[in-house]
Design an enzyme around this catalytic site. Structure first.
Site, short mmCIF file in Angstrom:
data_model
loop_
_atom_site.label_atom_id
_atom_site.label_comp_id
_atom_site.label_asym_id
_atom_site.label_seq_id
_atom_site.Cartn_x
_atom_site.Cartn_y
_atom_site.Cartn_z
N ASP A 44 1.01 -1.21 0.15
CA ASP A 44 -0.04 -0.15 0.17
C ASP A 44 0.89 1.29 0.04
OD1 ASP A 44 -2.78 1.13 0.68
OD2 ASP A 44 -1.57 2.23 1.91
N TYR A 49 2.67 9.95 -0.17
CA TYR A 49 3.78 9.36 0.60
C TYR A 49 5.03 9.71 0.16
CZ TYR A 49 -0.18 6.31 2.80
OH TYR A 49 -1.32 5.83 3.25
N LYS A 78 -2.80 5.74 -4.45
CA LYS A 78 -3.92 6.57 -4.15
C LYS A 78 -3.94 7.94 -4.71
CE LYS A 78 -3.93 4.42 0.60
NZ LYS A 78 -2.63 4.66 1.00
N HIS A 111 -8.04 8.91 -2.15
CA HIS A 111 -7.51 9.06 -0.84
C HIS A 111 -8.48 9.46 0.32
CE1 HIS A 111 -3.33 8.95 1.12
NE2 HIS A 111 -4.13 8.94 2.12
#
Ligand SMILES: NC(=O)c1ccc[n+]([C@@H]2O[C@H](COP(=O)([O-])OP(=O)(O)OC[C@H]3O[C@@H](n4cnc5c(N)ncnc54)[C@H](OP(=O)(O)O)[C@@H]3O)[C@@H](O)[C@H]2O)c1
Ligand SMILES: *[C@@H]1O[C@H](CO)[C@@H](O)[C@H](O)[C@H]1NC(C)=O
Length: 313
Positions: A44, A49, A78, A111
């Protein structure tokens, strides 16, 4: 690796690895490589990120070594909140694919239902330091997500941080149903109602921050599930660690947990949960620990019309 079926008949491995805050140079790539060696096949990440490139590099390294094939891996990423306009979704998805260096994504998620001001800044702030929300209807965003499937950029699409009302509304407009809803879920926020709701709609729940995000988000909370006395007692009883009890619980609870660890020993620990089962009685006792404590609050989005956490579930 055990898996469950998504509503489009694709296999979804029941345990994955998260990568939030794995941002030190080389960290995410190493984490992914270690995890694949241990046996994990589900990862994931997210554009926000800032480690898609490393996650992709880790996967590709293990493909080149002949350890896995691309089709053995399930990769989720996402769509960030600054790309919610329908026309921006495909662009963002292509950027993620290019970061990853892969030909397709397995599961692409919205997200969060909240949209922010478009632009290069992931967390756009006004001159007062206030997060700049810019309303976009997530139904419009979803049309862009469906476009990503039609273009072959992703095999499945889903949502994250959506509540039951938002899901209901989305389902009425969707041509492709969301395959999964990724939500915060651990023994202190067990999400029983939202899980039951999603199950009825054929939507799988991915459990994020399954260990209560002990080092990162919950740094200041003393209420970490890993320290819970009841869970410590059960860990002794089953000769397992508290983390293993929690992850096993979340799977028996009907979710797919994605614990993050950058430490090979803890990655192995989190993986060793398929050789025991929690009894019905003990499962009930863990259910009873629920305190509705939410760690991941999306602070700054509370005033948004699409803020998801203002209703019970
Ligand atoms: N959709 C969303 O909005 C959203 C929000 C939050 C998270 N997520 C996803 O969910 C993933 C997991 O959530 P999270 O990272 O917030 O929290 P988490 O997985 O609950 O906890 C991760 C933390 O626990 C530590 N840890 C891991 N295994 C452990 C063990 N066996 N014993 C003790 N400590 C352990 C890790 O440290 P070490 O690395 O040092 O082991 C890390 O600091 C994220 O990485 C991300 O992919 C999604
Ligand atoms: C408890 O678990 C440890 C680690 O998996 C193992 O080495 C040990 O033999 C187990 N003890 C019992 C009593 O099963």
């Amino acid at each position: 690796m055990y898996s469950v079926k998504l509503n489009n008949n694709r296999d979804f491995p029941v345990l994955g690895v998260g990568t939030l805050f794995a941002t030190k140079e080389g960290e995410a790539e190493q984490l992914v490589k270690d995890a694949i060696d241990i046996g994990y096949r589900h990862f994931d990440t997210a554009m926000v990120y800032r480690n898609e490139k490393e996650v992709g590099a880790g996967i590709k390294a293990k493909i080149s070594e002949g350890v896995v094939k691309r089709e053995d891996i399930f990769l989720t990423t996402k769509l960030w909140c600054t790309y919610h306009r329908r026309e921006k979704v495909v662009e963002a998805c292509k950027t993620s694919l290019s970061n990853l260096g892969l030909e397709y994504i397995d599961l692409y998620l919205i997200h969060s239902p909240s949209a922010f001001k478009e632009g290069d800044d992931f967390w756009p702030k006004d001159s007062d330091g206030k997060l700049m929300i810019e309303y976009v209807d997530y139904v419009e965003t979803w049309k862009g997500m469906e476009e990503c499937v039609k273009l072959g950029l992703t095999k499945s699409i889903g949502i994250s941080n959506f509540n039951s009302q938002q899901i209901d509304r989305l389902l009425k407009a969707a041509t492709i149903k969301p395959a999964a809803n990724q939500i915060e879920c651990h023994p202190y926020l067990n999400q029983a109602k939202l899980i039951a709701f999603c199950k009825e709609k054929g939507i799988i729940i991915t459990a994020y921050s399954p260990l209560g995000s002990p080092n990162a988000i919950a740094k200041e909370t003393t209420q970490a599930p890993l320290q819970d006395p009841k869970l410590q007692e059960l860990a002794k009883k089953y000769n397992k660690t508290v983390a293993q009890i929690i992850l096993r619980y979340l799977i028996q609870h009907g979710t797919v947990p994605i614990p993050k660890s950058s430490n090979k020993k803890r990655l192995q620990e989190n993986f060793d949960i398929f050789d025991f089962e929690i009894s019905k009685e003990d499962k009930n006792a863990i259910d009873a620990l629920n305190k509705n404590i939410r760690i991941c609050l999306f602070t700054g989005t509370e005033e948004d019309k699409n803020y998801p956490f203002g209703i019970e579930y």
